[in-house]
Design an enzyme around this catalytic site. Structure first.
Site, short mmCIF file in Angstrom:
data_model
loop_
_atom_site.label_atom_id
_atom_site.label_comp_id
_atom_site.label_asym_id
_atom_site.label_seq_id
_atom_site.Cartn_x
_atom_site.Cartn_y
_atom_site.Cartn_z
N HIS A 56 9.90 -6.69 1.26
CA HIS A 56 10.96 -5.75 1.64
C HIS A 56 12.35 -6.37 1.55
O HIS A 56 13.34 -5.66 1.47
CB HIS A 56 10.70 -5.17 3.04
CG HIS A 56 10.92 -6.13 4.16
ND1 HIS A 56 9.90 -6.87 4.73
CD2 HIS A 56 12.04 -6.48 4.85
CE1 HIS A 56 10.38 -7.61 5.72
NE2 HIS A 56 11.68 -7.39 5.81
N ASP A 86 3.47 -7.16 1.68
CA ASP A 86 4.84 -7.55 2.05
C ASP A 86 5.13 -9.00 1.66
O ASP A 86 5.77 -9.74 2.40
CB ASP A 86 5.11 -7.35 3.54
CG ASP A 86 6.62 -7.33 3.84
OD1 ASP A 86 7.40 -7.05 2.92
OD2 ASP A 86 7.00 -7.62 4.99
N GLY A 163 17.35 -11.02 9.12
CA GLY A 163 17.68 -12.18 8.30
C GLY A 163 16.58 -13.22 8.33
O GLY A 163 16.48 -14.06 7.44
N ASN A 164 15.74 -13.21 9.38
CA ASN A 164 14.60 -14.12 9.45
C ASN A 164 13.50 -13.73 8.47
O ASN A 164 12.67 -14.56 8.10
CB ASN A 164 13.99 -14.14 10.86
CG ASN A 164 14.52 -15.28 11.72
OD1 ASN A 164 15.09 -15.04 12.78
ND2 ASN A 164 14.34 -16.51 11.27
N SER A 165 13.44 -12.45 8.11
CA SER A 165 12.35 -11.99 7.24
C SER A 165 12.31 -12.80 5.96
O SER A 165 13.32 -12.99 5.28
CB SER A 165 12.53 -10.51 6.90
OG SER A 165 12.21 -9.70 8.01
N LEU A 216 -13.20 1.12 -4.28
CA LEU A 216 -14.63 1.34 -4.07
C LEU A 216 -14.92 2.81 -3.83
O LEU A 216 -15.93 3.34 -4.30
CB LEU A 216 -15.12 0.50 -2.89
CG LEU A 216 -16.62 0.28 -2.78
CD1 LEU A 216 -17.18 -0.39 -4.02
CD2 LEU A 216 -16.93 -0.58 -1.54
N VAL A 218 -14.74 4.56 -0.50
CA VAL A 218 -15.41 4.88 0.77
C VAL A 218 -14.38 4.95 1.89
O VAL A 218 -13.29 4.38 1.80
CB VAL A 218 -16.48 3.82 1.12
CG1 VAL A 218 -17.58 3.79 0.08
CG2 VAL A 218 -15.86 2.44 1.31
#
Length: 309
Positions: A56, A86, A163-165, A216, A218
């Site tokens: 992001h 992410d 800003g830490n992301s 798959l 399911v």
């Protein structure tokens, strides 16, 4: 010196040692896209200049500028991003940046010391420390029509702010065990774990720029297993199928609504997330042995997962 002082000094030594080893590898990102200018953090993990961050952080962008704590600036290119985990891989043009070692989040324990390194609120080279507050959290993410839960997310009380992301979450040995995301608000942080699943995702992003996923067909819910079977298998839960898409790989393999999936590919299955964890690129077109409980009998089938469009 009293014991409390000794303990405080030991804690400080660990945090300062981890910070000193990681800070040269962590960058502050300036990202420009059609949506405007953004910021985040990233960590160099490969000697060839490959950098790990949150998807992001670089959404809608193909590059930007990375700045390191020694003042070095470098243009970076987005190699690939996977919104459903992410995670994103970048490559800087600057050489000689020391890579941070990657660890294994599966080895973490609640209460364990962790250190977050990033660039919150534009404050480059910030370090916070705390403990692993919880493990096994789930973080919902979406990419267009597809939604997914990132499982085994790490919750920590090491303060994370905007800003830490994309920055590094490290253990006491300085190994990167997670990529921080500041979505939970001030004072509470989550981190996407570095483990065997995310290493495979990162590898695919490096080599092809995208992550292929298998399908798959399911849907179901977790149910408890009968006690005698649970004791025999050493597994207390399974996945009861509530839907099998007609013509899907699961349908073609002979799975039916009401079956309780016990294992797939040799791995125990207790919920939908266990199935999703197996549905990465290498599963496409390969034989996937599945064991189910059907009317008090164990039944083995083989499915061949198809590409997820």
């Amino acid at each position: 010196m009293d014991p409390e002082t000794d303990a405080l000094d030991a804690y400080s030594r660990v945090v300062s040692t981890v910070a000193a080893s990681l800070l040269p590898s962590v960058a502050s990102l300036t990202v420009r896209s059609r949506r405007g200018e953004g910021a985040g953090s990233a960590v160099v993990y490969n000697p060839d200049g490959f950098v790990l961050t949150s998807a992001h952080v670089v959404a809608g962008a193909d590059g930007g500028v990375a700045e390191f704590t020694n003042g070095t600036q470098s243009r970076f290119d987005v190699v690939g991003a996977d919104p459903l985990s992410d995670l994103a891989v970048l490559r800087i043009r600057e050489t000689g940046v020391p890579p941070a070692p990657l660890g294994n989040a599966d080895d973490l324990r609640i209460g364990q010391l962790v250190v977050a390194v990033g660039n919150p609120l534009g404050l480059a080279g910030s370090v916070t420390a705390g403990v692993v507050s919880a493990l096994g959290r789930s973080l919902p993410v979406r990419d267009g029509r597809h939604a997914r839960l990132i499982d085994d997310v790490i919750q920590t009380d090491a303060a994370l702010n905007p800003g830490n992301s994309g920055g590094a979450l490290a253990d006491s040995a300085g190994r990167v065990v997670g990529v921080n995301t500041a979505v939970a608000g001030i004072g509470l942080g989550l981190a996407v774990p570095i483990n065997s699943t995310t290493r495979l995702i990162v590898s695919e992003l490096m080599s092809t720029g995208r992550v292929r996923r298998a399908w798959l067909g399911v849907a179901g819910a977790t149910v408890p297993l009968p006690q005698p079977l649970a004791q025999r298998l050493g597994q207390s839960k399974g996945l009861r199928l509530a839907e099998v898409v007609p013509g899907s790989p699961a349908g073609q393999a002979g799975l039916y609504v009401g079956d309780v999936v016990l294992s797939a590919g040799g791995w125990p299955i207790t919920g939908v997330q266990d199935v999703l964890r197996l549905m990465l690129g290498p599963a496409i077109g390969t034989r996937l042995p599945i064991t189910v409980l059907r009317k008090d009998a164990l039944v083995d089938v083989v499915a061949i997962p198809a590409p997820l469009d």
